[in-house]
Design an enzyme around this catalytic site. Structure first.
Site, mmCIF file in Angstrom:
data_model
loop_
_atom_site.group_PDB
_atom_site.id
_atom_site.type_symbol
_atom_site.label_atom_id
_atom_site.label_comp_id
_atom_site.label_asym_id
_atom_site.label_seq_id
_atom_site.Cartn_x
_atom_site.Cartn_y
_atom_site.Cartn_z
ATOM 1 N N GLY A 147 -8.607 -53.534 -22.186
ATOM 2 C CA GLY A 147 -7.311 -53.840 -21.593
ATOM 3 C C GLY A 147 -6.658 -52.589 -21.034
ATOM 4 O O GLY A 147 -7.026 -51.464 -21.376
ATOM 5 N N CYS A 148 -5.686 -52.801 -20.154
ATOM 6 C CA CYS A 148 -5.057 -51.669 -19.472
ATOM 7 C C CYS A 148 -4.185 -50.859 -20.420
ATOM 8 O O CYS A 148 -4.272 -49.630 -20.468
ATOM 9 C CB CYS A 148 -4.256 -52.162 -18.273
ATOM 10 S SG CYS A 148 -3.126 -53.520 -18.612
ATOM 11 N N PHE A 149 -3.326 -51.539 -21.185
ATOM 12 C CA PHE A 149 -2.516 -50.817 -22.169
ATOM 13 C C PHE A 149 -3.436 -50.102 -23.162
ATOM 14 O O PHE A 149 -3.218 -48.945 -23.523
ATOM 15 C CB PHE A 149 -1.622 -51.779 -22.962
ATOM 16 C CG PHE A 149 -0.432 -52.276 -22.210
ATOM 17 C CD1 PHE A 149 0.548 -51.405 -21.781
ATOM 18 C CD2 PHE A 149 -0.265 -53.631 -21.944
ATOM 19 C CE1 PHE A 149 1.675 -51.861 -21.099
ATOM 20 C CE2 PHE A 149 0.850 -54.097 -21.268
ATOM 21 C CZ PHE A 149 1.821 -53.216 -20.840
ATOM 22 N N SER A 150 -4.462 -50.835 -23.604
ATOM 23 C CA SER A 150 -5.365 -50.305 -24.618
ATOM 24 C C SER A 150 -5.978 -48.987 -24.176
ATOM 25 O O SER A 150 -6.002 -48.012 -24.934
ATOM 26 C CB SER A 150 -6.486 -51.316 -24.881
ATOM 27 O OG SER A 150 -5.960 -52.609 -25.009
#
Lengths: 336, 336, 336, 336
Positions: A147-150
């Site tokens: 994921g992008c936040f991750s």
């Protein structure tokens, strides 16, 4: 030229990936699908996309060119169904959904509010952060893109290396994302111009589905247990980009955080350590595969700031970085 | 009608205050100054300001109408010089600068990089958050209006009341402000359209001058020592508004945070406790004197979100709330 | 205090009007309706609205307080039905829809794609631009408030007075509006953040329903036939404001346009003529009842630029200006 | 690989061109200059630029690699001095300033408020719109790249072909540009976030320096005299893009404008004619070399809408299209 098929090419990430592959010297997109856009041409759907061939959108169920690498850019439910199918047919597959990232089925099902129908595949999926799992990604048949936040949080913490043993395993990750990272394609009231412009808010506070993923991977390889993550995403009135501000607490004062980040990323093309965290901003990483990181230490307190383009290092260009590894090409090809 | 003089009326806050007083049933602005704008009329400088009289800007040194309450909306250096002067002449004074807020001179001087030339006045200044110091503000002759970030953090923590004794005195305050709260009037490169639009960054990380102020007041009246504050401001691509996300750690699980906030603010007109922190946003407090607060608790972790308009509850309308108390009027007059 | 009922108070304009009346010294809102919001309170629906009483939304069909002036802020179809009803009951009515503005029924029906069921009322309705129809508006029982684009164009041309006889009756009106003037409340795809931000487009080119209205009124009182109007609205990525650029052609060179505009508006409080058209911008009229106008002449070519706040002089505050006239109050009361 | 030197590479256009050349299969940037940035590296100055080599900025006066094609992306004064110098040394030169576009010296000097010191070069410069001057551009040694507004207006009118003989030679060009097209690099007050955000205005009304250029070229090849141009640029609160709305008047009704535009651009890769002018927007041309055009006719009135990216078809990518022609490469190479 290696051939690539993109299942679910009509979204934000699909579009970015199409653009990247069009400029890549060794890849060619040969097949794109979207149940909603089936029959339309690429130039109709994305008039600002520069792409050599004007492909026509097919349906998900249509025949995929044999031997092509399959990118799954579809919702979680669809990935559960499609990934096994394409793997069975012998395609290499990179999945951009969240369903093959967590190794605890009940945690997954609770978190995603979704029954997992192909959980055994999770063990076969390599988690697609090359800076952590490069060796496993080389030649891999099945990759789960993070994921992008991750990515923005995991890598910033992971690159602390052994210093992770000297920080408390409780990390505050206060993240801010443009609307494309918050799922803004769906034209619902939550992403109307009125509700986003000249406004700002937090969402899914301590309840976002990326939280367990961050927990699983940011201490990877350190021999430590999963840290407690306080993850709060916020919605910025911008189109793209994620900036994450992380707060850690050390056992002792004045740990050499910046120096360690530099040391641990010195061979990484796509990680840039900046001298001061005030230099980190969205504009510097916009439309690139770079992750910028910096930090400030005050006594036992450590503040780390990172930024990436959620559609690029947070999705499409990181996928391409992974594809390069899967297909045995130079990792940076077409990205720099 | 009580008469009000605004020294330094040409900035963001001066403009807001002029608008508020113009609509106030009992006050009248009689004198405005700006060394830079001297000689110009209000309607020239602020064509969108609705104000009954078209006052002319005077110079700071010009005679101020006798008996008028003086608002100081000038830079720190000017407040050091002007506040004693106006107090000596018998004016009631409310100062919007940061120079009479901290009670530790060396901390002040280190923090503001400024020698304090009238430090003894600090003891006479009442800190202008009515929800905390209402009794002292009533009839006060000298008030120090708090900073915008400070108000958003201090009040959110202060209203926890006795629960503050059950949290660790280490508070992460991750704050996001529109450009008017970050000092954007000065037309330098840092606030050009190019550098702010489609961008986001942190600034003055762990080094912002409001940090000691937050430290001094958020545990006020609790009998506890000053907490450790990790204050990181960020610059939003919006004009006005501050949203603060605060992370606290409790000694025990599941403290009744939301209920306590409601209880402790039930008689406060300008504090609104919302059921979920996802409801908090800038739009709901835009151009109002409201501070919105909510919280989420997970185990020992407490996340509090607050929002206010930095030009209003963070500056001008809170000043008016204080002026109402100083002049013996109803606290909410002209604000609701 | 005169009492005011707002039918359809849940939209952009309703909200602005509620704020204006709350600050008006002689009016009081006593009744608000919205079929969609019925049962909710004002503070729930508009948390940033400063209003003394927390009214509850009723349904359109609910009893309206006797003697109150009725503001209709409902869609065209609803105005067709409700205006006759309220007039019959003896209420003074000001209608903000477009259905009582045009005096040619077939033109109306073609333009609005709507059968007119109460066309005879059009003759009773005074067109609500006070700068043109002040005398008829005084004490009027029924007023049709003009459109936002229309006001910005009509008044700019009307104030040329007799010079209108020296220009060709073909006017290009190239208008640019923020999303609130383009009907952006409806949360459809056309006004998603994605489609508006970092974007710009024209819409309803030569087909906008305000075109005949501009045609009917901008040469009012000149004895000339209706001009040909080329009206092209555009959608700006801003919330509020309309700027109109108009191109006229004179019979002779160097007509004294600016001087004439000044002369013809010298007794008008809400029209401001600026020396150069480059000074005209949205910020100067934002949240005010002002219409700013300026012009540049080159030979026979006349370029006029005007700006107003579509929600204010383009809707709510012009309605209040009209209400002041209808109720015999000072025209500027509560507006300056 | 052909070698390219960019004199003045530190601006908006320089950056775009560097990115385009980095992706071009046959060109390589070998030399970049900026007196202000001399000594800095490309990645320092443009951290988000993907470019294979990290060139160092030199000074304008430094030796330029022999045989390289020179791009001049410097202010008008500098182009007057540098173009003759580089041509004398045998470099092919493409100049992005405005000084070699107008063939009337006194008009130039009046318009640009600048004495022309190398006017004879103007005759040698080919005006760089390939859709008009393709044959002359092939192999050309000296090209004058057109202005961004100019391209959007000139091509839209030029492509009417013989129909231009049936329209009145008086054209209203109401143009709207993002700040990068309006010269926003200079961090002056005119382009602060405060002055642009939630705002809109016209500028240089009937006095913009591009007006004579539009006049000189939009009727090119038609045998008609120069038309009268009413050119009014406006400043949009966006970063990039120009949308132009043009108003023409025909001698007769219902001319087949759209059909003619299609016919006359059918072999043009970078001109796209859309069915309705409402489809034209900035997003569709953003970061591409496309010019989108459409039109609506009502009686004798013709409204044409065009859009381009001012930094691309309005500057850098059109320059690359010209360079392709100058160097005998395929016109579309590296652009599609």
């Amino acid at each position: 030229m290696s051939e690539i098929s993109i299942i679910g090419a009509g979204g934000f990430t699909g579009k970015e990936l199409l653009g990247l592959i069009a400029r890549h010297p060794k890849y060619k997109t040969v097949h794109i699908t979207s149940d909603k856009l089936a029959g339309k041409s690429l130039s109709e759907v994305f008039p600002d996309l520069i792409s050599p061939e004007n492909l026509i959108f097919k349906r998900h169920e249509d025949e995929v060119p044999k031997g092509s690498l399959v990118v799954l850019a579809v919702p979680n439910e669809a990935s559960l169904e499609l990934a096994p199918k394409f793997l069975d047919k012998g395609h290499k597959v990179i999945d951009l959904s969240g369903v093959y990232r967590l190794h605890d089925q009940s945690l997954f099902e609770k978190n995603y509010k979704l029954k997992h129908t192909s959980f055994s595949l999770t063990d076969k999926a390599v988690f697609g952060i090359p800076e952590i799992f490069r060796d496993k990604l080389k030649g891999a048949d099945f990759v789960s893109n993070p994921g992008c936040f991750s990515t923005s949080v995991i890598l910033a913490v992971y690159l602390l290396g052994d210093l992770r043993k000297k920080v408390r395993a409780r990390i505050v990750a206060d993240c801010k994302s443009g609307i494309s990272g918050a799922g803004g394609r769906v034209e619902d009231g939550g992403f109307s111009f009125n509700s986003v412009y000249e406004n700002f808010r937090a969402y899914k506070i301590l309840t976002h589905q990326h939280e367990p993923e961050i927990q699983e991977y940011c201490f990877a390889g350190s021999g430590l247990s999963h840290p407690e993550i306080l993850f709060v995403p916020h919605l910025l009135p911008v189109y793209r980009g994620i900036l994450s501000t992380m707060y850690l607490e050390a056992e002792s004062e004045d740990l050499p955080i910046l120096q360690t980040l530099k040391e641990n990323s010195k061979s990484e093309t796509f990680v840039r350590i900046r001298e001061t965290p005030e230099e980190i901003d969205l504009a510097k990483v916009n439309q690139t595969n770079f992750l910028d990181i910096s930090a400030r230490v005050r006594g036992k307190n450590i503040t780390i700031v990172s930024a990436l383009d959620n559609l690029m290092k947070g999705a499409a260009s990181q996928a391409l970085q992974n594809i390069n590894l899967m297909l045995g090409e130079k990792e940076t090809l077409g990205l720099i």
